[in-house]
Enzyme design. Structure first.
Site, PDB file in Angstrom:
ATOM      1  N   TYR A 119     -29.014 -25.380  -8.400  1.00 31.28           N
ATOM      2  CA  TYR A 119     -29.215 -24.698  -9.398  1.00 31.28           C
ATOM      3  C   TYR A 119     -30.173 -23.348  -8.783  1.00 31.28           C
ATOM      4  CZ  TYR A 119     -31.327 -22.631 -13.876  1.00 31.28           C
ATOM      5  OH  TYR A 119     -31.556 -21.724 -14.942  1.00 31.28           O
ATOM      6  N   ASP A 220     -33.524 -21.498  -1.343  1.00 31.13           N
ATOM      7  CA  ASP A 220     -34.195 -21.391  -2.694  1.00 31.13           C
ATOM      8  C   ASP A 220     -35.134 -22.540  -2.465  1.00 31.13           C
ATOM      9  OD1 ASP A 220     -34.956 -21.706  -4.951  1.00 31.13           O
ATOM     10  OD2 ASP A 220     -32.916 -21.785  -5.945  1.00 31.13           O
ATOM     11  N   LYS A 248     -41.947 -21.515  -8.612  1.00 30.18           N
ATOM     12  CA  LYS A 248     -43.067 -22.622  -9.337  1.00 30.18           C
ATOM     13  C   LYS A 248     -44.190 -23.104  -8.863  1.00 30.18           C
ATOM     14  CE  LYS A 248     -38.958 -24.979 -11.144  1.00 30.18           C
ATOM     15  NZ  LYS A 248     -38.223 -25.890 -11.442  1.00 30.18           N
TER      16      LYS A 248
HETATM   17  C1  LIG Z   1     -34.246 -24.498  -7.196  1.00 36.04           C
HETATM   18  C2  LIG Z   1     -34.368 -23.524  -8.305  1.00 36.04           C
HETATM   19  N1  LIG Z   1     -34.071 -22.230  -8.246  1.00 36.04           N
HETATM   20  C3  LIG Z   1     -34.191 -21.221  -9.272  1.00 36.04           C
HETATM   21  C4  LIG Z   1     -34.728 -21.796 -10.420  1.00 36.04           C
HETATM   22  C5  LIG Z   1     -34.878 -20.614 -11.761  1.00 36.04           C
HETATM   23  O1  LIG Z   1     -36.180 -20.484 -11.798  1.00 36.04           O
HETATM   24  P1  LIG Z   1     -36.689 -20.135 -13.253  1.00 36.04           P
HETATM   25  O2  LIG Z   1     -36.283 -20.879 -14.391  1.00 36.04           O
HETATM   26  O3  LIG Z   1     -38.255 -19.808 -12.950  1.00 36.04           O
HETATM   27  O4  LIG Z   1     -35.689 -18.846 -13.637  1.00 36.04           O
HETATM   28  C6  LIG Z   1     -34.873 -23.055 -10.509  1.00 36.04           C
HETATM   29  C7  LIG Z   1     -35.511 -23.540 -12.229  1.00 36.04           C
HETATM   30  O5  LIG Z   1     -35.695 -24.700 -12.198  1.00 36.04           O
HETATM   31  C8  LIG Z   1     -34.894 -24.116  -9.662  1.00 36.04           C
HETATM   32  O6  LIG Z   1     -34.861 -25.342  -9.810  1.00 36.04           O
END
Ligand SMILES: Cc1ncc(COP(=O)(O)O)c(C=O)c1O
Length: 416
Positions: A119, A220, A248
């Site tokens: 994700y 990511d 995060k």
């Molecule tokens: C690996 C990863 N990338 C991107 C995101 C998206 O981040 P946000 O919810 O701060 O937009 C998340 C959210 O949980 C994530 O786990």
């Protein structure tokens, strides 16, 4: 995400350290840590002090470049040297979308490779149906994206989704799309389909393949950054991506994200060939929080990561002992303080990719088990796709207490 049909209601009032309290005053040991940002637990004093100082003496948002964002960037760079230049954003979604745009602009190519079960936020650039049903997934191991929601109006464009941890599937994909692939984007440890570590040599294999095809590698590290190691998965597995995304734990509870790459690549932005903006990006409140987080990590990384990993190992071993003793099929996988418990349909050595989770994991049983745990005062997410997170605020006593309750819940809900 927080109020789905399978959730037991929990309206939170406050959090402190490793605990949250709901509006009825009930106390929970928190193994969710707000989905990962709370590396130091709820209300870490140093972060609070830094934010309060900033907003009470200097303002929350100045609308100009500030020294504090330059300082935060230089501290991040000590841990992520590949982020020679970086841009701040307000979330993981924004940062990932910008990283993908950068990859396409820099390479002049269009195709983006993503991986099943990963994700990268909900933007039109990348919102794949990342938890697709098994029968929707292509037999050959890669195929066109399945849009994650209505309303995408044809986006995401030029995206191919490949089985993760399967270098042959990626190789076949490169054979078909090779010279058109701008980048591969992945979570270097999968954290959105339970916790799945990369197979030995897999990240290195992807790195090599992308280099051979003049494609970029985007890590990511929104979950893994500052979590599986101070320098993220890239330092833990010693694989250098071209573009890194963090979020995060960077803000320790304040909304911030960042993406960064080499000077040369980021000059696409500084030379205004590529647009990235955001009124609130890099605002002083979140920068103050991030500076306190970065200072703490830089000072304490030698001790804090072994400490959290020790707690996670204790929890993982304890869970294996409980489920093993009760003869409940299960699997526990952890990378540092990121831990995934899978309740499976039989004995399984390893969950290696998204399809394994879909194939073997018993989601309803896990929800039933989680409800029992939540009622007993230990919170983790009811969907077993979501990991458990430990923080520096958790203690060995917390883990002992949680394990007692895990044993009771397992006996009462899983032994039928
Ligand atoms: C690996 C990863 N990338 C991107 C995101 C998206 O981040 P946000 O919810 O701060 O937009 C998340 C959210 O949980 C994530 O786990």
């Amino acid at each position: 995400m927080r109020v789905l049909s399978y959730h037991l209601p929990l309206v939170a009032e406050r959090g402190e350290g490793a605990r949250v309290w709901d509006v009825d005053g009930k106390e929970y040991l928190d193994l969710n840590m707000a989905y990962g940002p709370l590396l130091f637990g709820h209300c870490p004093q140093r972060v609070i002090d830094s934010v309060v100082k900033q907003i009470s003496t200097s303002g929350s948002q100045l609308g100009f470049p500030t020294e504090i964002s330059a300082r935060v960037a230089s501290k991040i760079k000590q841990l992520y040297p590949g982020m020679e230049l970086m841009r701040f954003a307000n979330s993981g979604t924004e940062s990932c979308a910008a990283a993908v745009r950068l990859a396409r602009a820099y390479t002049g190519k269009n195709v983006l490779v993503m991986f099943e079960g990963h994700y990268h936020g909900w933007s039109d650039a990348v919102f794949n149906k990342y938890h697709a049903p098994l029968d929707a997934l292509p037999e050959k191991g890669y195929g066109p994206i399945i849009p994650g929601t209505l309303g995408l109006a044809g986006a995401p464009n030029d995206v191919v989704v490949v089985r993760w941890n399967d270098i042959d599937a990626l190789e076949a994909c490169f054979r078909e799309y090779g010279d058109r692939i701008a980048a591969c984007i992945m979570e270097p440890v999968m954290g959105n389909s339970g916790v799945i570590p990369p197979a030995d040599g897999y990240l290195q294999g992807v790195r090599e393949m992308t280099l051979n095809h003049d494609s970029l590698l985007i890590f990511d590290e929104v979950i893994t950054g500052f979590r599986v190691a101070a320098g993220g998965a890239q330092s833990r597995y010693m694989v250098q991506p071209d573009i890194t995304v963090i979020s995060k734990a960077l803000g320790s509870g304040y909304p911030v994200g960042a993406f960064g790459a080499s000077h040369e690549m980021m000059s696409m932005i500084t030379e205004q060939k590529l647009f990235h903006g955001g009124v609130f990006s890099g605002n002083a409140v979140v920068m103050a929080a991030a500076e306190a987080a970065m200072d703490t990590i830089l000072e304490s990384r030698e001790t804090m990561y072994p400490y959290m990993e020790g707690l996670a190992t204790k929890l993982a071993d304890g869970l294996r002992e409980i489920f093993g003793r009760l003869k409940i099929p299960h699997l526990v996988q952890n990378v540092g303080p990121l831990l995934g418990l899978f309740l499976t349909d039989g004995k399984i050595e390893k969950v290696n990719e998204y399809r394994d989770v879909r194939k073997h994991c018993q989601f309803d049983k896990y929800i039933h088990f989680q409800h029992h745990m939540q009622n007993s005062g230990v919170y983790f997410h009811p969907n077993q796709f979501e990991p458990m997170f430990l923080s520096t605020a958790h203690t060995a006593d917390d883990i002992d207490m949680a394990l007692e309750r895990f044993a009771d819940a397992a006996a009462k809900t899983c032994c039928k």
